[in-house]
Design a protein around this motif. Structure first.
Motif, PDB file in Angstrom:
ATOM      1  N   THR A 130      -0.705   8.034  -3.359  1.00 47.84           N
ATOM      2  CA  THR A 130      -0.860   6.791  -2.618  1.00 47.84           C
ATOM      3  C   THR A 130      -0.472   7.008  -1.156  1.00 47.84           C
ATOM      4  OG1 THR A 130       1.395   5.895  -2.808  1.00 47.84           O
ATOM      5  CG2 THR A 130      -0.071   5.619  -4.719  1.00 47.84           C
ATOM      6  N   THR A 131      -0.911   6.096  -0.308  1.00 43.84           N
ATOM      7  CA  THR A 131      -0.446   6.111   1.073  1.00 43.84           C
ATOM      8  C   THR A 131       0.995   5.600   1.129  1.00 43.84           C
ATOM      9  OG1 THR A 131      -1.484   3.934   1.376  1.00 43.84           O
ATOM     10  CG2 THR A 131      -2.747   5.866   2.078  1.00 43.84           C
ATOM     11  N   GLN A 158      -1.835   3.540   6.727  1.00 47.15           N
ATOM     12  CA  GLN A 158      -2.573   2.660   5.817  1.00 47.15           C
ATOM     13  C   GLN A 158      -1.597   2.211   4.728  1.00 47.15           C
ATOM     14  OE1 GLN A 158      -6.008   4.506   4.027  1.00 47.15           O
ATOM     15  NE2 GLN A 158      -6.740   2.602   3.092  1.00 47.15           N
ATOM     16  N   GLY A 185      -5.084   3.568  -1.177  1.00 50.93           N
ATOM     17  CA  GLY A 185      -4.406   3.181   0.054  1.00 50.93           C
ATOM     18  C   GLY A 185      -4.364   1.680   0.207  1.00 50.93           C
ATOM     19  N   LEU A 228      -4.579   9.158   5.364  1.00 47.38           N
ATOM     20  CA  LEU A 228      -5.394   7.970   5.107  1.00 47.38           C
ATOM     21  C   LEU A 228      -6.355   8.204   3.944  1.00 47.38           C
ATOM     22  CD1 LEU A 228      -6.305   7.159   8.821  1.00 47.38           C
ATOM     23  CD2 LEU A 228      -4.299   6.378   7.530  1.00 47.38           C
TER      24      LEU A 228
END
Length: 247
Positions: A130-131, A158, A185, A228
């Motif tokens: 994940t971001t 993000q 994201g 991102l």
């Protein structure tokens, strides 16, 4: 869909862990939260020494490995995986970070090593990258709260809400996804300076903002957007909404 066997959550007292545990408990899952203290509502187990980990894994069908430190998590992951291989071989879900194979940060190197340990194990596994979480991005500005100028790196983020990540992890759990899942994201890609200004507005603070650049490959990787996720965003909660909800 509730699991028929216990689910062990490492890092269950952290920001993501708490969100995951709440969702699991709300739908009736048998949840075990691993902690070094063995405090009320948790089971005793220390991933740095291995003490109590095998006992915590007894009868478990799934491990959601969310534990992390500010340092290298590799040894904790190795301890967990070795014990799990000897304790019924539960499935393991691991939360990781977008861009760790492209951004040369030492901490990211540890996360990548943890991914490899899990992937090379004898366990069925899923890794979700994940971001950065909203609260992590906010902490960059929080530590500068007494500064007359809030400095922001000259690249974009993000950010994603831990609640959105928790929802995704439960979806992966129910869908029995195996391997590296598609990166996810947050709903917006924004400059760090824009996020700094948003943080100031929500806090009711009046400060100047400025950007900075650093030499080297790490800053260059962030500047190139390696942190991102292109395409349709997964997360729904915006940065300002997350800040307001946390107050």
């Amino acid at each position: 869909m509730a699991s028929t066997s216990p689910i062990l959550v490492t890092g269950g007292t952290g920001s993501l862990g708490r969100a995951v545990v709440r969702r699991l408990a709300a739908r009736g899952d048998d949840v075990r939260v691993l902690s070094r203290s063995g405090a009320a509502g948790t089971v005793l187990g220390d991933l740095t020494t291995g003490e109590g980990v095998a006992e915590a894994l007894d009868g478990v069908g799934v491990v959601m490995h969310l534990a992390t430190t500010n340092r290298d998590d590799t040894e904790m992951t190795r301890t967990l995986v070795r014990s799990a291989e000897r304790s019924g071989r539960p499935r393991i879900l691991y939360s990781s970070i977008v861009g760790i194979d492209r951004i040369p940060l030492a901490y990211y190197g540890g996360k990548r090593a943890s991914e490899r340990i899990i992937a090379e194990s004898r366990l069925r596994w899923t890794t979700q990258r994940t971001t950065q979480f909203h609260n992590l991005v906010a902490s960059i500005f929080q530590i500068q709260r007494f500064s007359p100028v809030i400095m922001a790196p000259a690249f974009r983020y993000q950010p994603i809400a831990v609640e959105d990540v928790a929802a995704r992890l439960l979806q992966l759990l129910d869908d029995d996804v195996v391997g590296i899942a598609p990166d996810i994201g947050g709903p917006e890609v924004r400059t760090a300076r824009d996020l700094a200004r948003a943080w100031l507005r929500v806090r009711g603070l009046h400060r100047a903002t400025a950007t900075f650049r650093l030499p080297g490959t790490r800053f260059a990787a962030f500047s190139a957007g390696e942190n991102l996720v292109p395409g349709e965003p997964y997360g729904h909660m915006r940065f300002e909404e997350a800040l307001a909800a946390a107050r």
